[in-house]
Design a protein around this motif. Structure first.
Motif, PDB file in Angstrom:
ATOM      1  N   ASP A  15      36.753   6.516  13.257  1.00 17.44           N
ATOM      2  CA  ASP A  15      35.386   6.233  13.713  1.00 17.44           C
ATOM      3  C   ASP A  15      34.875   7.329  14.623  1.00 17.44           C
ATOM      4  OD1 ASP A  15      35.404   3.914  12.331  1.00 17.44           O
ATOM      5  OD2 ASP A  15      35.848   2.606  14.059  1.00 17.44           O
ATOM      6  N   GLN A  16      35.736   7.811  15.501  1.00 20.55           N
ATOM      7  CA  GLN A  16      35.344   8.820  16.473  1.00 20.55           C
ATOM      8  C   GLN A  16      35.230  10.196  15.840  1.00 20.55           C
ATOM      9  OE1 GLN A  16      34.497   8.203  19.768  1.00 20.55           O
ATOM     10  NE2 GLN A  16      34.588   6.088  19.011  1.00 20.55           N
ATOM     11  N   ARG A  23      42.114   3.637  12.853  1.00 18.20           N
ATOM     12  CA  ARG A  23      40.716   3.344  12.513  1.00 18.20           C
ATOM     13  C   ARG A  23      39.767   3.871  13.574  1.00 18.20           C
ATOM     14  NH1 ARG A  23      40.354   0.219   8.229  1.00 18.20           N
ATOM     15  NH2 ARG A  23      42.236  -0.922   7.662  1.00 18.20           N
TER      16      ARG A  23
END
Lengths: 296, 256
Positions: A270-271, A266
């Motif tokens: 996100d990054q 996750r």
């Protein structure tokens, strides 16, 4: 049911304490890996179990008996020791035949055992011309002669090619899980037995270091995940913010402690970095084993 | 025990050693016989003529010289197990090690007997035509031929088990063979050749074997030997004592 029992076994050769107070058991229906670096005392333990080496103290029992007290040992224990135990001028079939005669087994067992290990076609050839892998198979055939329920194998994968190792794994599992045999197999290479064994016993410098089921030894320890991405270092701070400890490895990979693979995934998302590698490491067993091996 | 003896005989018959040793034995005896034939009646060589009973005695006893080879065979029967580590499989199959040694001794006795029969047959094939050619008379019951034949059988059989016992004691093949040959050809030769030492020499295996043959070709020199039964007892004694010592020492050692 306990098939093999080693109680407080010690043996010295001169000043060297080869085995020092080792105790463990092997249950019927399981494959137990006996692991340790070279010179750890594995062979001495197994040879004590087989009556070839006399221990200084302690006991090594198979089916509750000392090997030397067995009337028909080939019917109780099958042993595979190092691959040089053959007369080079004798054929494979004759080697097995004379063991059958000495053990009072029907000579037909020789052919059957050769077939079981895939050596039927080499039966009439002199062992001197055999490859190491063929010798290992012949050694295994001699262990099968009396159709015992306990197998003791010392580094049986040595000299086998990858296909042979694959075959051996399947064969040992078949003996234990389908036929209910107790299998004790030694190795100095963890990866060799990791996929085969149910239980593990680790020995180093003559002393028992760990023992337990494979599952216990692999889940007890801390899990780590190795991650490699194309990004230029934004991922590590993000992981740390999420509570992980991050080790920076050579070549740009990260070893992440304290997060599940799913959580890491996750954060990677996100990054918005591209993930090129992600491996869950079973750290404990590997680490324990490597630390022991590196001490030498 | 019968199964173990059969297994030991199989060990021999499934490798090439036995016939190499048999050929070597017959070759050595053939050379001896050729020498006896070639120099028969030769005044300088001191050998009797072909048609005399003395020559027949000498020729029939040539077979006993094969004892060095059966002894080596016996040594190898056990030391090759250590050399090729087949001893591991042997002791795994029969963990009571004393039984293995006993089976080897019995098998050795049988092999020694078979070798002796082959040797006597070979000797007969050479000696009988030779004597007939020379115009002599062939008799298998005179000229002490039965005694010599029996002596050959006994000394070959007993030397085989002596070899096994020595092999069990030393375990190392080279040491066993070199030791046996050096003992037979150097030490015993000295003790049996020097009259003053014969008092001791007659108790050695070689002296005992000679008494089994007790050929009186050169009378005077033989009077120091033991009686034939004594020679047999001495040889059995050596084999048994060596085997017992081996059983209590080297055979017990760890197989690593």
């Amino acid at each position: 049911m306990t098939a093999i029992e080693i109680r407080n076994l010690s043996k010295s050769f001169g000043a060297v304490r080869a085995v020092d107070g080792v105790s463990f058991t092997v249950k019927a229906g399981t494959v137990t890996g006996y692991l340790g670096p070279n010179g750890a005392g594995k062979t001495t333990t197994l040879r004590s179990l087989l009556g070839l080496v006399t221990p200084d103290s302690g006991e090594a029992l198979v089916n509750g008996k000392r090997y030397r007290d067995m009337a028909t040992p080939l019917n109780e224990v099958g042993a595979v020791l190092e691959a040089t135990n053959f007369h080079p001028g004798r054929t494979a079939h004759n080697h097995l035949r004379l063991l059958c005669v000495a053990a009072g087994l029907p000579v037909a067992r020789a052919e059957e055992a050769l077939g079981q290990v895939g050596l039927a076609e080499a039966a009439g050839k002199r062992v001197g011309g055999f490859s190491l892998g063929m010798r290992q198979r012949l050694a295994l055939a001699s262990a099968l002669l009396g159709e015992p329920k306990v197998y003791i194998l010392d580094e049986p994968a040595n000299g086998l090619d990858p296909a042979g190792i694959q075959w051996l794994r399947g064969f040992l599992r078949h003996l234990a899980h389908d036929r209910g045999a107790a299998v004790l197999v030694s190795s100095h290479v963890l990866s060799e037995v990791e996929q085969t064994v149910d239980d593990i016993v680790i020995i180093a410098a003559g002393r028992l270091v760990r023992q337990g089921t494979l599952a216990e030894l692999t889940t007890n320890g801390e899990k780590t995940v190795r991650v490699r991405t194309t990004g230029d270092g934004e991922l590590a701070p993000a992981l740390e913010k999420a509570g992980a400890t991050v080790e920076r490895l050579d070549g740009g990979a990260l070893r992440v402690h304290g997060l599940e693979p799913e959580e890491i995934g996750r954060i990677v998302l996100d990054q918005r970095v591209v993930l090129t590698e992600m491996i869950a490491e079973r750290s404990d067993l590997q680490k324990v084993f490597l630390e022991l091996t590196e001490e030498r | 025990m019968i199964a173990l003896v059969r297994a030991e005989l199989l060990k021999l018959s499934t490798t090439r050693l036995w016939w190499v040793m048999l050929l070597s034995t017959l070759l050595l005896i053939g050379v001896n016989l050729a020498f006896f034939i070639g120099f028969a009646g030769n005044a300088q060589g001191g050998l009797p003529a072909l048609d005399t009973p003395e020559w027949a005695q000498l020729a029939w006893s040539a077979g006993a010289s094969g004892r060095i080879f059966v002894m080596i065979l016996g040594v190898v029967m056990i030391t090759s197990e250590y050399r090729y580590q087949t001893i591991t499989g042997t002791f795994l199959t029969t963990p009571r090690r004393g039984r293995v040694i006993t089976a080897k001794l019995v098998a050795g006795l049988i092999v020694g007997l078979l070798f002796a029969l082959a040797v006597l047959l070979f000797t007969a094939l050479v000696v009988i035509p030779t004597v007939l050619f020379a115009g002599g008379e062939v008799s298998l019951t005179e000229a002490r031929v039965p005694a010599i034949a029996l002596g050959t059988v006994a000394s070959l059989a007993l030397y085989t088990i002596l070899g096994i016992a020595v092999g069990a004691l030393v375990r190392n093949q080279i040491a066993g063979i070199v030791g046996a040959v050096a003992w037979a050809y150097v030490i015993e030769s000295i003790f049996l050749a020097i009259p003053a030492l014969q008092v001791v020499g007659k108790w050695f295996p070689g002296g005992a074997a000679q008494s089994l043959m007790s050929i009186d070709v050169t009378p005077g020199a033989r009077s120091d030997l033991l009686p034939a039964w004594g020679g047999a007892a001495v040889l059995v004694g050596y084999a048994v004592v060596f085997a017992i010592i081996a059983n209590a020492t080297t055979v017990r050692r760890d197989i690593t």
